[in-house]
Design a protein around this motif. Structure first.
Motif, short mmCIF file in Angstrom:
data_model
loop_
_atom_site.label_atom_id
_atom_site.label_comp_id
_atom_site.label_asym_id
_atom_site.label_seq_id
_atom_site.Cartn_x
_atom_site.Cartn_y
_atom_site.Cartn_z
N THR A 6 0.80 -1.38 0.23
CA THR A 6 0.21 -0.53 -0.01
C THR A 6 0.86 1.12 0.41
O THR A 6 1.70 1.67 0.48
CB THR A 6 -0.98 0.15 1.27
OG1 THR A 6 -1.97 -1.11 1.43
CG2 THR A 6 -1.95 1.30 1.44
N LYS A 8 0.96 5.60 -1.42
CA LYS A 8 0.60 6.59 -2.72
C LYS A 8 1.92 6.30 -4.33
O LYS A 8 2.75 5.82 -4.20
CB LYS A 8 0.58 8.23 -2.29
CG LYS A 8 0.33 8.61 -0.85
CD LYS A 8 0.20 9.88 -0.72
CE LYS A 8 -0.79 10.11 0.97
NZ LYS A 8 -2.17 9.06 1.17
N VAL A 9 0.62 6.67 -5.42
CA VAL A 9 0.80 6.35 -6.81
C VAL A 9 2.39 7.72 -6.59
O VAL A 9 2.53 9.39 -6.86
CB VAL A 9 0.44 6.59 -7.98
CG1 VAL A 9 1.15 6.22 -8.61
CG2 VAL A 9 -0.88 5.75 -7.45
N LEU A 52 -9.31 3.56 -11.66
CA LEU A 52 -9.22 3.83 -10.55
C LEU A 52 -7.90 3.88 -9.17
O LEU A 52 -6.85 4.45 -9.00
CB LEU A 52 -8.40 2.13 -9.04
CG LEU A 52 -8.90 1.56 -8.42
CD1 LEU A 52 -10.46 3.08 -7.04
CD2 LEU A 52 -8.71 0.92 -7.17
N LEU A 53 -6.73 3.54 -10.99
CA LEU A 53 -5.07 4.00 -10.29
C LEU A 53 -5.52 5.25 -10.12
O LEU A 53 -4.67 6.08 -9.80
CB LEU A 53 -4.10 2.97 -11.48
CG LEU A 53 -2.88 3.77 -11.60
CD1 LEU A 53 -1.92 3.93 -10.87
CD2 LEU A 53 -1.85 3.35 -13.12
N ALA A 56 -7.05 7.08 -7.54
CA ALA A 56 -5.77 7.54 -6.63
C ALA A 56 -4.49 8.57 -6.27
O ALA A 56 -4.23 8.58 -6.03
CB ALA A 56 -5.47 5.82 -6.35
N ASP A 62 -3.38 6.57 -0.90
CA ASP A 62 -3.57 5.73 -0.80
C ASP A 62 -4.24 4.41 -1.96
O ASP A 62 -5.40 4.12 -1.36
CB ASP A 62 -3.21 4.65 0.55
CG ASP A 62 -2.28 5.75 1.20
OD1 ASP A 62 -1.26 6.15 0.85
OD2 ASP A 62 -2.79 5.48 2.93
N LEU A 63 -2.98 3.74 -3.07
CA LEU A 63 -3.50 2.62 -3.43
C LEU A 63 -3.14 0.86 -2.66
O LEU A 63 -2.29 1.23 -2.65
CB LEU A 63 -2.83 2.54 -4.94
CG LEU A 63 -3.06 1.71 -5.69
CD1 LEU A 63 -4.04 1.83 -6.31
CD2 LEU A 63 -2.44 2.11 -6.99
N GLN A 64 -3.75 0.04 -2.69
CA GLN A 64 -3.18 -1.08 -2.39
C GLN A 64 -3.28 -2.18 -3.30
O GLN A 64 -4.65 -2.80 -4.17
CB GLN A 64 -3.80 -1.54 -1.28
CG GLN A 64 -3.79 -2.68 -0.69
CD GLN A 64 -4.88 -4.14 -0.08
OE1 GLN A 64 -5.39 -4.67 -0.44
NE2 GLN A 64 -4.47 -3.14 1.36
N ILE A 65 -1.93 -2.74 -3.71
CA ILE A 65 -2.05 -3.36 -4.68
C ILE A 65 -1.71 -4.65 -4.51
O ILE A 65 -0.56 -4.41 -3.60
CB ILE A 65 -1.18 -3.01 -5.59
CG1 ILE A 65 -1.48 -1.38 -6.51
CG2 ILE A 65 -0.57 -4.25 -7.65
CD1 ILE A 65 0.86 -0.97 -6.65
N MET A 82 -6.20 -4.27 -7.12
CA MET A 82 -6.27 -2.80 -6.82
C MET A 82 -6.86 -2.48 -5.47
O MET A 82 -8.22 -3.03 -5.71
CB MET A 82 -5.96 -1.86 -7.03
CG MET A 82 -4.41 -1.69 -8.16
SD MET A 82 -3.79 -0.67 -9.19
CE MET A 82 -4.89 -0.41 -10.38
N VAL A 84 -8.26 1.11 -3.16
CA VAL A 84 -8.26 1.97 -2.99
C VAL A 84 -9.81 2.40 -1.53
O VAL A 84 -10.77 1.96 -1.92
CB VAL A 84 -9.22 3.86 -3.75
CG1 VAL A 84 -8.60 4.66 -3.26
CG2 VAL A 84 -7.31 3.63 -5.12
#
Length: 86
Positions: A6, A8-9, A52-53, A56, A62-65, A82, A84
């Protein structure tokens, strides 16, 4: 090893094979090859996950991959899904 992270991009780029995603501040033990996760264009939900990406990234959420396999420094980790949270 883990199969999800998890953060931030930090960076996104695309090529023929898909979209590569780098998250900020990952520990070296959960960082894939060159720090990038791969969202393949052949993923059945590619368009939804790409949207979604971008959401985020734009909103600094925060993005969970979650990856298909364990995250390894030798390979780009392929995205399974993913998440969010708002």
């Amino acid at each position: 090893m883990a199969n999800y992270v998890t953060g931030k991009v930090a960076r996104v780029y695309t090529d023929r094979g898909g979209t590569y995603i780098r998250l900020e501040g990952l520990a070296s033990n959960v960082s894939p090859r060159d720090g990038y996760f791969l969202l393949q264009t052949t993923h059945p939900n590619y368009n939804s996950l790409y949207s979604l990406l971008l959401t985020a990234a734009t909103n600094r959420l925060d993005l969970q991959i979650r990856t298909v396999d364990e995250i390894s420094p030798g390979l780009h980790a392929v995205v399974a899904y993913m998440v969010v949270d708002w």
